[in-house]
Design a protein around this motif. Structure first.
Motif, short mmCIF file in Angstrom:
data_model
loop_
_atom_site.label_atom_id
_atom_site.label_comp_id
_atom_site.label_asym_id
_atom_site.label_seq_id
_atom_site.Cartn_x
_atom_site.Cartn_y
_atom_site.Cartn_z
N ASP A 441 0.83 -1.21 0.00
CA ASP A 441 0.00 0.00 0.00
C ASP A 441 0.86 1.26 0.00
O ASP A 441 0.59 2.21 -0.76
CB ASP A 441 -0.92 0.01 1.22
N TYR A 442 1.87 1.29 0.84
CA TYR A 442 2.74 2.46 0.89
C TYR A 442 3.59 2.58 -0.36
O TYR A 442 3.92 3.68 -0.81
CB TYR A 442 3.63 2.41 2.14
N TYR A 443 3.98 1.45 -0.95
CA TYR A 443 4.73 1.48 -2.20
C TYR A 443 3.90 2.12 -3.31
O TYR A 443 4.41 2.97 -4.08
CB TYR A 443 5.13 0.06 -2.58
N ASN A 444 2.64 1.78 -3.38
CA ASN A 444 1.78 2.38 -4.41
C ASN A 444 1.58 3.87 -4.18
O ASN A 444 1.59 4.66 -5.14
CB ASN A 444 0.42 1.67 -4.41
N LEU A 445 1.38 4.27 -2.93
CA LEU A 445 1.25 5.69 -2.62
C LEU A 445 2.50 6.47 -2.98
O LEU A 445 2.44 7.56 -3.56
CB LEU A 445 0.93 5.88 -1.13
N GLN A 446 3.65 5.91 -2.64
CA GLN A 446 4.92 6.57 -2.90
C GLN A 446 5.14 6.77 -4.40
O GLN A 446 5.54 7.85 -4.85
CB GLN A 446 6.05 5.73 -2.29
N ASN A 447 4.89 5.74 -5.18
CA ASN A 447 5.08 5.84 -6.63
C ASN A 447 4.10 6.81 -7.27
O ASN A 447 4.47 7.59 -8.16
CB ASN A 447 4.93 4.46 -7.27
N GLU A 448 2.84 6.76 -6.84
CA GLU A 448 1.86 7.65 -7.44
C GLU A 448 2.17 9.10 -7.13
O GLU A 448 2.01 9.98 -8.00
CB GLU A 448 0.46 7.28 -6.94
N ARG A 484 -5.22 7.05 -8.24
CA ARG A 484 -5.83 5.79 -7.85
C ARG A 484 -5.70 5.51 -6.35
O ARG A 484 -6.58 4.92 -5.74
CB ARG A 484 -5.20 4.64 -8.63
N TYR A 485 -4.59 5.91 -5.77
CA TYR A 485 -4.30 5.51 -4.38
C TYR A 485 -4.33 6.70 -3.40
O TYR A 485 -4.66 6.51 -2.22
CB TYR A 485 -2.92 4.85 -4.31
N ILE A 486 -3.99 7.89 -3.84
CA ILE A 486 -3.97 9.05 -2.95
C ILE A 486 -5.39 9.55 -2.74
O ILE A 486 -6.21 9.57 -3.68
CB ILE A 486 -3.07 10.15 -3.54
N GLU A 487 -5.70 9.98 -1.51
CA GLU A 487 -7.07 10.30 -1.12
C GLU A 487 -7.66 11.46 -1.92
O GLU A 487 -8.82 11.42 -2.32
CB GLU A 487 -7.12 10.65 0.37
#
Length: 502
Positions: A441-448, A484-487
């Protein structure tokens, strides 16, 4: 000479000096290409004095943010900078203090997440406060008509605290010392400087009282692969006997060469750093890094206008080795033995920043683009291998219009990027075990957050009172697309400044 003629000449000189001193510090600093490099003797290539002191307060809010940032933060501080030229020597210096506070913060426990090849994350939202102090001072002097000597020191200290379990307190130090020498003759100048740097940070974590539940933490060893367990577990290294928190540091040495001919300026800097995490005999990680930096610029005039073409390059290569340790206690004395090391992470970064700037009496215009490529490879557990390639770009245009006592400021930028990842399993004669844990989850947030397409708009208005006093208000808005992932997709900033130029 008649008294009236003398008075006229003195008033004319006073107006000229006043016009020069009224130029803002950042213009004077950017106009001299030597200020982009490490050799402080370059400040003597210009003879314009500029100084200012400023108080400011700002507020940030919005849900487009990184995993370790708060949805709402505020900060306040002060800064002062000066470039002063005297008869045989010149001085440059600055001082600043900043206090930033945010609520419901979690994620990375470090002051500058991503600065080191390892990171520690915690997951209990709480208030965090960051205080940063910085000081810079440099002096350059003429040894004779052709040689100059000088030195510069940059120092910054920061402390960071969280007041809710898992509590943590951080202390950070950044230091750089760069003595330099220059030979100049006519429109030719050649400089040489030595660069010494040190940075360090210590994360001290604790839980107050008896916890009703266990608090977990995550040690990121690259691309969000690592150890996930209770914060005081042996794999996190936050609570080990004989170790004061999680200490990490870098020591670097290097040199730089500068060259100027008429309006052309170029430099190249190289530093090698030795980084380590742990202390005494207990060293968990070692991460050497090579860095190469170059600044190239060309300056020319057209009437009263000055044009600048700049091209900045940076390259770095880092490897992180994890030591295999064992502890042995004999007669009450515990000794730590290093049996070897495994290369678990490798990172290469390249950035390029072409830029054009126009300076005139009515204002300034800057435009450029910042391009970055990242290549990362993690090999924490044989035979599993993961690699990532990332490209990021930011294109920007900014301008300032001087109209009487008003300065109108505007800027717009657009950023975008993309990333790709490959995972493979090396051939082995035995059945491989479970792959290393990943905080997906944090990996996706970081990349996005790093690659999201976004547009930022800035507006500012400065009013210049008499005697060098000014007041300024600024506002910025950032909007992102296709998240997609950030609020949330928006973020705002408001800033108020009160300053004095002298």
């Amino acid at each position: 000479m008649s008294n009236m003629k003398r008075i006229y000449i003195e008033c004319l000189l006073l107006c000229i000096v006043s016009g020069i001193s009224a130029q803002t510090y950042d213009i004077v600093e950017r106009r001299n290409s030597w200020n982009a490099g490490a050799n402080v003797t370059g400040i003597m290539m210009e003879n314009t004095n500029a100084s200012y002191a400023e108080l400011y307060g700002s507020n940030n809010q919005g849900d487009f943010r990184n995993s370790y940032e708060a949805s709402k933060t505020w900060s306040a501080g002060t800064t002062a900078k000066s470039i002063t030229h005297l008869k045989d020597y010149s001085l440059i210096g600055s001082f600043s203090f900043d206090h930033t506070s945010g609520k419901d913060m979690s994620g990375s426990m470090f002051i500058h997440p991503g600065f080191y090849p390892v990171d520690i994350l915690e997951f209990t939202p709480g208030r965090k406060d960051l205080q940063t102090y910085s000081f810079m001072g440099g002096i350059a002097t003429n040894l004779n008509p052709n040689w100059r000597l000088g030195g510069k020191i940059d120092f910054a200290s920061a402390n960071y605290s969280k007041r809710k379990d898992v509590r943590h307190t951080n202390y950070r130090l950044d230091l750089q010392v760069a003595p330099g020498i220059m030979y100049h003759s006519g429109e030719l100048a050649i400089g040489l400087s030595y660069i010494f740097g040190k940075n360090s940070e210590s994360v001290k974590a604790e839980v107050i009282g008896t916890a009703e539940s266990l608090y977990n933490a995550f040690l990121d060893k690259g691309l969000m692969y690592g150890a996930y367990e209770t914060w005081n577990g042996s794999g996190i290294h936050l609570s080990e006997s004989g170790i004061n928190g999680f200490p990490i540091k870098e020591l670097s040495h290097g040199g730089a060469l500068q060259f100027q001919w008429k309006g052309f300026y170029g430099d190249i800097e190289y530093t090698h750093s030795s980084g380590s995490a742990g202390e005494r005999e207990t060293i968990w990680f070692k991460f050497p890094t090579d860095r190469l930096t170059s600044h190239i610029s060309y300056r020319f005039r057209q009437g009263s206008n000055e044009h600048f073409i700049r091209f900045n390059l940076q390259w770095s290569h880092l490897v992180n080795n994890e030591n295999v340790l064992s502890k042995e206690t004999v007669n009450g004395v515990t000794n730590t033995h290093i049996h070897g090391s495994n290369r678990i992470f490798e990172k290469e970064v390249f950035t390029a920043n072409p830029e054009y700037e126009l300076m005139s009496r009515r204002g300034e215009v800057r435009l450029g683009t910042h391009l970055s490529t990242f290549k990362q490879l993690t090999t924490q557990m044989y035979p599993y291998v993961a690699s990532q390639k990332m490209f990021c770009s930011r294109t920007y245009v900014s301008g300032v219009l001087h109209t009487g006592k008003l300065d109108l400021k505007a800027a717009v930028s657009f950023s975008t990027g993309n990333s790709s990842e490959k995972n493979r399993t090396a051939e082995t004669n035995t059945e491989p075990g479970d792959p290393p844990y990943r905080l997906t989850d944090y990996y996706n947030l970081q990349n996005e957050y790093a690659t999201a397409s976004q547009a930022t708009f800035n507006l500012g208005l400065r009013y210049n009172f008499n005697r060098g006093i000014y007041a300024e208000v600024q506002g910025s808005y950032t909007h992102d697309f296709n998240l997609r992932y950030i609020e949330g997709s928006s973020r705002w900033n408001e800033t108020i400044k009160l300053g004095y130029t002298f």
